[in-house]
Design an enzyme around this catalytic site. Sequence first.
Site, short mmCIF file in Angstrom:
data_model
loop_
_atom_site.label_atom_id
_atom_site.label_comp_id
_atom_site.label_asym_id
_atom_site.label_seq_id
_atom_site.Cartn_x
_atom_site.Cartn_y
_atom_site.Cartn_z
N HIS A 9 88.64 -0.66 139.99
CA HIS A 9 87.82 -1.13 138.88
C HIS A 9 88.03 -0.36 137.58
O HIS A 9 87.57 -0.81 136.53
CB HIS A 9 86.34 -1.04 139.27
CG HIS A 9 86.05 -1.66 140.60
ND1 HIS A 9 85.98 -0.91 141.77
CD2 HIS A 9 85.87 -2.95 140.95
CE1 HIS A 9 85.74 -1.73 142.79
NE2 HIS A 9 85.68 -2.96 142.34
N GLY A 25 75.45 -0.91 130.06
CA GLY A 25 75.69 -2.10 130.86
C GLY A 25 76.65 -3.06 130.18
O GLY A 25 77.57 -3.59 130.80
N ARG A 29 78.69 -2.84 124.01
CA ARG A 29 77.92 -1.69 123.53
C ARG A 29 78.74 -0.42 123.67
O ARG A 29 78.69 0.46 122.81
CB ARG A 29 76.60 -1.58 124.30
CG ARG A 29 75.70 -0.45 123.79
CD ARG A 29 74.39 -0.41 124.55
NE ARG A 29 73.51 -1.49 124.14
CZ ARG A 29 72.50 -1.95 124.87
NH1 ARG A 29 72.25 -1.44 126.06
NH2 ARG A 29 71.72 -2.92 124.42
N ARG A 48 88.68 -6.05 134.22
CA ARG A 48 87.51 -6.93 134.25
C ARG A 48 86.74 -6.91 132.92
O ARG A 48 85.56 -7.26 132.87
CB ARG A 48 86.57 -6.57 135.40
CG ARG A 48 87.17 -6.76 136.78
CD ARG A 48 86.26 -6.24 137.87
NE ARG A 48 86.85 -6.48 139.19
CZ ARG A 48 86.43 -7.43 140.04
NH1 ARG A 48 85.45 -8.23 139.70
NH2 ARG A 48 87.02 -7.58 141.22
N ARG A 92 73.23 7.17 131.10
CA ARG A 92 73.16 5.72 130.88
C ARG A 92 72.26 5.43 129.70
O ARG A 92 71.15 5.98 129.59
CB ARG A 92 72.62 5.02 132.13
CG ARG A 92 72.05 3.63 131.86
CD ARG A 92 71.69 2.85 133.08
NE ARG A 92 70.56 1.95 132.86
CZ ARG A 92 70.59 0.85 132.13
NH1 ARG A 92 71.68 0.50 131.48
NH2 ARG A 92 69.51 0.09 131.99
N VAL A 93 72.71 4.57 128.80
CA VAL A 93 71.87 4.06 127.73
C VAL A 93 71.76 2.55 127.90
O VAL A 93 72.76 1.87 128.08
CB VAL A 93 72.42 4.42 126.33
CG1 VAL A 93 72.35 5.91 126.09
CG2 VAL A 93 73.85 3.93 126.13
N GLY A 94 70.54 2.05 127.94
CA GLY A 94 70.37 0.63 128.21
C GLY A 94 69.04 0.11 127.69
O GLY A 94 68.32 0.80 126.97
N SER A 95 68.73 -1.10 128.07
CA SER A 95 67.48 -1.73 127.64
C SER A 95 66.51 -1.80 128.81
O SER A 95 66.91 -1.73 129.97
CB SER A 95 67.74 -3.13 127.09
OG SER A 95 68.41 -3.93 128.05
N GLU A 183 63.95 -1.73 134.52
CA GLU A 183 65.38 -1.87 134.21
C GLU A 183 66.08 -2.16 135.53
O GLU A 183 65.43 -2.52 136.49
CB GLU A 183 65.90 -0.63 133.47
CG GLU A 183 65.73 0.69 134.19
CD GLU A 183 66.94 1.07 135.02
OE1 GLU A 183 68.01 1.34 134.44
OE2 GLU A 183 66.82 1.11 136.26
N GLU A 185 69.27 -0.33 136.88
CA GLU A 185 70.42 0.47 137.30
C GLU A 185 70.15 1.91 137.71
O GLU A 185 70.95 2.51 138.44
CB GLU A 185 71.46 0.50 136.17
CG GLU A 185 72.23 -0.78 135.96
CD GLU A 185 71.54 -1.77 135.04
OE1 GLU A 185 71.90 -2.95 135.05
OE2 GLU A 185 70.62 -1.34 134.29
N SER A 207 63.32 -3.37 124.96
CA SER A 207 63.86 -4.58 124.36
C SER A 207 62.87 -5.74 124.41
O SER A 207 63.02 -6.71 123.66
CB SER A 207 65.14 -5.00 125.08
OG SER A 207 64.88 -5.25 126.45
N ASP A 208 61.90 -5.65 125.30
CA ASP A 208 60.88 -6.68 125.42
C ASP A 208 59.66 -6.07 126.10
O ASP A 208 59.74 -4.98 126.66
CB ASP A 208 61.39 -7.88 126.21
CG ASP A 208 61.87 -7.49 127.60
OD1 ASP A 208 61.12 -7.72 128.56
OD2 ASP A 208 62.98 -6.96 127.72
N ARG A 221 69.99 -6.25 120.72
CA ARG A 221 70.12 -5.21 121.74
C ARG A 221 71.48 -4.54 121.67
O ARG A 221 71.61 -3.33 121.85
CB ARG A 221 69.88 -5.81 123.13
CG ARG A 221 68.44 -6.26 123.37
CD ARG A 221 68.19 -6.55 124.83
NE ARG A 221 68.95 -7.69 125.32
CZ ARG A 221 68.54 -8.94 125.25
NH1 ARG A 221 67.37 -9.23 124.69
NH2 ARG A 221 69.27 -9.93 125.74
#
Length: 236
Positions: A9, A25, A29, A48, A92-95, A183, A185, A207-208, A221
């Site tokens: 991967h 994710g 981003r 991928r 990790r940075v995410g929403s 979230e 992950e 984000s919401d 986002r």
Amino acid sequence: MGENTPTPHIGAKYGEIAETVIMAGDPLRAKMMAERFLENPVLYNNVRGMLGYTGTYQGKRVSVQGHGMGIPSIGIYSYELFNYFGVKTIIRVGSAGSMNKDLKIGDLVMAMGACTNSNYAAQFHLPGSFAPIADFGLLRRAVESAERLGYRYKVGNVYSSDTFYDENPATEKWQNMGVLAVEMEAPALYMNAARSGNRALCLCTISDSLVTGEVTTAEERQNNFTKMMDVAFSII
């Protein structure tokens, strides 16, 4: 796999990825972080479409990498980074969706722990339930950074779900236990870090809101949630 052989991967050779990786994710981003934060970023992965870059930030070597959506996906990428590429730290940075009335759109959540409905921990054959937690050193520096930058944040538990579209959402039950946000992950990342003897932290932007019903767009986002990135890069 040999040291110079890519995993299925990640198409990088050993040494092309820094010991510290900031993951998102959305691979776009990750691309945006490379362009915004890194000096001389070099693309090391496009397998991928899961983009990965290595460059420098204020003289420190760092990589950014997409990890996809959900626990199985980040489980694969973080496992390979920790176990095949010599990575020591993943942030990790995410929403995330707020479950707390005081968390507003754009606020930061630092996941001290991660509850989950995932069966990811079953592979370790533990005689009980494992509590996935962040590295305290990273968490402490993230708090100090957010306070120095004047960013609104909360530290606590998140809920990491395998189901985005849930037939029987249990939002109120998690709220009753003081869980801040949902979230998808953090537990796999924290478990892989624990098992490999490395460090991890999950920083999310709201984000919401499951409390007020407020939402943001995918474009917002991807491009506007930069405060968590400021914090992540400041603690590497």
